[in-house]
Design an enzyme around this catalytic site. Structure first.
Site, PDB file in Angstrom:
ATOM      1  N   LYS A 184       0.781  -1.214   0.025  1.00  0.00           N
ATOM      2  CA  LYS A 184      -0.115   0.133   0.154  1.00  0.00           C
ATOM      3  C   LYS A 184       0.724   1.306   0.034  1.00  0.00           C
ATOM      4  O   LYS A 184       0.623   2.358  -0.632  1.00  0.00           O
ATOM      5  CB  LYS A 184      -1.040  -0.137   1.192  1.00  0.00           C
ATOM      6  CG  LYS A 184      -0.411  -0.366   2.335  1.00  0.00           C
ATOM      7  CD  LYS A 184      -0.568  -1.793   2.849  1.00  0.00           C
ATOM      8  CE  LYS A 184       0.425  -2.294   3.948  1.00  0.00           C
ATOM      9  NZ  LYS A 184      -0.127  -3.227   4.816  1.00  0.00           N
ATOM     10  N   VAL A 218      -5.296  -3.298   0.223  1.00  0.00           N
ATOM     11  CA  VAL A 218      -6.243  -2.721   1.362  1.00  0.00           C
ATOM     12  C   VAL A 218      -7.137  -3.801   2.045  1.00  0.00           C
ATOM     13  O   VAL A 218      -7.710  -4.561   1.375  1.00  0.00           O
ATOM     14  CB  VAL A 218      -7.257  -1.679   0.626  1.00  0.00           C
ATOM     15  CG1 VAL A 218      -8.082  -1.080   1.517  1.00  0.00           C
ATOM     16  CG2 VAL A 218      -6.294  -0.590  -0.204  1.00  0.00           C
ATOM     17  N   ILE A 242     -10.325  -8.710   2.718  1.00  0.00           N
ATOM     18  CA  ILE A 242     -11.726  -8.255   2.416  1.00  0.00           C
ATOM     19  C   ILE A 242     -11.416  -7.721   0.762  1.00  0.00           C
ATOM     20  O   ILE A 242     -10.652  -6.792   0.630  1.00  0.00           O
ATOM     21  CB  ILE A 242     -12.348  -7.072   3.168  1.00  0.00           C
ATOM     22  CG1 ILE A 242     -12.199  -7.233   4.526  1.00  0.00           C
ATOM     23  CG2 ILE A 242     -13.521  -6.536   2.779  1.00  0.00           C
ATOM     24  CD1 ILE A 242     -12.427  -6.014   5.620  1.00  0.00           C
ATOM     25  N   GLU A 264       3.327  -3.506  10.536  1.00  0.00           N
ATOM     26  CA  GLU A 264       4.364  -3.297   9.436  1.00  0.00           C
ATOM     27  C   GLU A 264       5.820  -3.439  10.318  1.00  0.00           C
ATOM     28  O   GLU A 264       5.926  -3.300  11.294  1.00  0.00           O
ATOM     29  CB  GLU A 264       4.183  -1.839   9.140  1.00  0.00           C
ATOM     30  CG  GLU A 264       2.923  -1.693   8.413  1.00  0.00           C
ATOM     31  CD  GLU A 264       2.433  -2.384   7.149  1.00  0.00           C
ATOM     32  OE1 GLU A 264       3.247  -2.406   6.155  1.00  0.00           O
ATOM     33  OE2 GLU A 264       1.858  -3.240   7.245  1.00  0.00           O
ATOM     34  N   ASP A 295      -0.582   3.618   7.511  1.00  0.00           N
ATOM     35  CA  ASP A 295      -0.758   2.634   6.703  1.00  0.00           C
ATOM     36  C   ASP A 295      -2.216   2.783   6.505  1.00  0.00           C
ATOM     37  O   ASP A 295      -2.612   2.657   5.124  1.00  0.00           O
ATOM     38  CB  ASP A 295      -0.518   1.363   7.751  1.00  0.00           C
ATOM     39  CG  ASP A 295      -1.285  -0.007   7.034  1.00  0.00           C
ATOM     40  OD1 ASP A 295      -0.618  -0.390   6.170  1.00  0.00           O
ATOM     41  OD2 ASP A 295      -2.288  -0.239   7.419  1.00  0.00           O
ATOM     42  N   LYS A 302      -3.867   3.030   2.631  1.00  0.00           N
ATOM     43  CA  LYS A 302      -5.033   2.492   1.871  1.00  0.00           C
ATOM     44  C   LYS A 302      -6.115   3.279   1.473  1.00  0.00           C
ATOM     45  O   LYS A 302      -6.724   3.019   0.388  1.00  0.00           O
ATOM     46  CB  LYS A 302      -5.667   1.360   3.115  1.00  0.00           C
ATOM     47  CG  LYS A 302      -4.642   0.265   3.504  1.00  0.00           C
ATOM     48  CD  LYS A 302      -4.917  -0.477   4.692  1.00  0.00           C
ATOM     49  CE  LYS A 302      -3.687  -1.355   4.969  1.00  0.00           C
ATOM     50  NZ  LYS A 302      -3.799  -2.087   6.249  1.00  0.00           N
TER      51      LYS A 302
HETATM   52  N1  HSE Z   1       0.027  -3.899   9.306  1.00  0.00           N
HETATM   53  C1  HSE Z   1      -1.267  -3.975   8.549  1.00  0.00           C
HETATM   54  C2  HSE Z   1      -2.618  -4.015   9.612  1.00  0.00           C
HETATM   55  C3  HSE Z   1      -1.385  -5.115   7.804  1.00  0.00           C
HETATM   56  O1  HSE Z   1      -2.165  -3.968  10.750  1.00  0.00           O
HETATM   57  O2  HSE Z   1      -3.665  -3.765   9.135  1.00  0.00           O
HETATM   58  C4  HSE Z   1      -2.323  -5.104   6.704  1.00  0.00           C
HETATM   59  O3  HSE Z   1      -2.123  -4.157   5.655  1.00  0.00           O
END
Ligand code: HSE
Length: 422
Positions: free
Chosen positions: A100, A125, A129, A183, A194, A198
């Site tokens: 992402k 994303v 899902i 991550e 993050d 997304k």
């Molecule tokens: N680090 C991300 C999360 C992983 O916790 O959602 C999935 O994208």
């Protein structure tokens, strides 16, 4: 047979290789061809991995192998994977990525380079899902009015544990890392980046808007503590990190921040590593998507769905969902502070006469009406915690009030502000 190379064989990469093996018959039947991982690339060949594919530590072994049809990029980072994906595309290989951060910065460049070469990114994303497919295909008749969701499993896992078990922030972050949710640099999770990456991907599919993370409001969960959790519990709220895209006229507001949200809302009930996204279309109304947002097998499920689509059709829909640029409404990105909300404030103050009055006066002077005001004593009798919820006001008003309050000499720490989602 379709041959696959995986660059980055960590938690997700290993799951992709293993599921392609364990569900091979089903996947072959669905794709119409056998799919085989013929090579994996890792940084450290000495590290033990739970896969039975040949490994190398040189990405060129995949990028320059004429037998490999599809490159799976699961490296993490931005510029290094950007170079790798470009090289794959120049060598006419299809690409599937879960990255992402890469897409948050380079999705339009990659679309331009790829032209008709398929690039799948379902896993980028909300983990397992199929939200990309839902927006690109399932809802493609609609003008998208709003996307609102929990898009970071790590934060949701942490906030749920902090809320339900009173667990300490640092301890629970370590647990989320150990479970493979976070991550490699967990600041991306807890800092909201993050989820923002997304959101930008979804906003491109919904609106064709090319925004970068720097352009939008991003706040993380780092300042949430057990006092906020106690306030939320007392007044019937959950605390969630939400990513929000909202269309208002020709304005698109994109933001990520924690919210207090009433317990009876559906999104408030999404707990643990699960993600949940509400998408409102002008014709369909509200649709809701729920599932695991992180974890090896869940994310691999999305990666493999892209592989199967590429093998079946060569990808039937354009990368970002638009065959031609869409700008009939001249959509523009709203300013970061162009928000109206109710707000929750927490501050540590000197426990002495007149303090409440000073804070209340500043809120009043900024046109902010108070809904709830609580004072809690602390172990240090000279310091009290003030907790306050406001009625609806403009973000500019609340920021101006906070700036003035923080200049008072009775203030002991910065003010923590959380928006209350209606
Ligand atoms: N680090 C991300 C999360 C992983 O916790 O959602 C999935 O994208």
């Amino acid at each position: 047979m379709v041959k696959i190379g995986i660059i980055g064989v960590g938690t997700v990469g290993a799951s992709v290789a293993n599921i392609l093996e364990s569900n091979a018959d089903l996947i072959t039947a669905r794709a119409g061809k056998e799919i085989k991982v013929v090579k994996g690339v890792v940084n450290n060949l000495a590290k033990k991995r739970d896969v039975s594919i040949p490994l190398s530590d040189n990405a060129d072994d995949i990028l320059n192998d004429p037998e490999i049809d599809i490159v799976i990029e699961l490296m993490g980072g931005v510029e290094e994977p950007y170079a790798v994906v470009k090289a794959a595309l120049y060598n006419k290989k299809s690409v599937v990525t879960a990255n992402k951060a890469l897409l948050a910065y380079h999705r339009y460049d990659l679309q331009a380079i790829a032209k008709d070469i398929p690039i799948g990114y379902e896993a980028s994303v909300a983990g397992g899902i199929p939200i990309i497919n839902a927006l690109k295909v399932g809802l493609s008749a609609n003008e998208i009015l709003e996307i609102k969701g929990i898009m970071n499993g790590t934060c949701n896992y942490m906030l749920t544990k902090m809320m339900n078990e009173g667990v300490d922030y640092a301890e629970i972050l370590q647990e989320a890392q150990d479970l493979g949710y976070a991550e490699s640099d967990p600041t991306f999770d807890v800092g909201g980046f993050d989820a923002a990456h997304k959101l930008l991907i979804l906003a491109s599919i919904a609106y064709g808007i090319d925004a970068k993370p720097e352009d939008i409001l991003i706040e993380g969960i780092e300042s949430i503590n057990q006092e906020d959790i106690a306030f939320a519990k007392e007044f019937g709220y959950a605390i969630k990190l939400l990513a929000i895209a909202k269309k208002s006229g020709s304005n698109i507001s994109l933001r990520v921040h924690p919210v207090l949200i009433k317990n009876d809302k559906m999104i408030a009930k999404i707990d643990g590593v699960m993600n949940g996204i509400s998408v409102v279309g002008d014709k369909v109304g509200e649709t809701l998507y729920y599932g695991p947002g992180a974890g090896g097998d869940a994310t691999a499920s999305a990666v493999i769905s892209d592989i199967i689509e590429i093998v079946r059709a060569g990808q039937s829909s354009p990368m970002l969902g638009f065959k031609k640029p869409f700008n009939s409404e001249n959509l523009t990105l709203a300013a970061k502070d162009d928000i109206e909300s109710e707000y929750y404030l927490r501050m540590s103050v000197a426990d002495e006469p007149g303090v409440l009055a000073k804070v209340a006066t500043i809120l009043g002077e900024n046109n902010i009406s108070i809904d709830t005001f609580l004072q809690r004593s602390t172990a240090d009798c000279s310091v009290a915690t003030l907790l306050c919820a406001t009625h609806r006001t403009k973000e500019k008003n609340i920021l101006s009030a906070i700036a003035t309050i923080e200049k008072l000499d009775i203030i002991k720490t910065n003010v923590t502000m959380v928006r209350i989602e209606g």
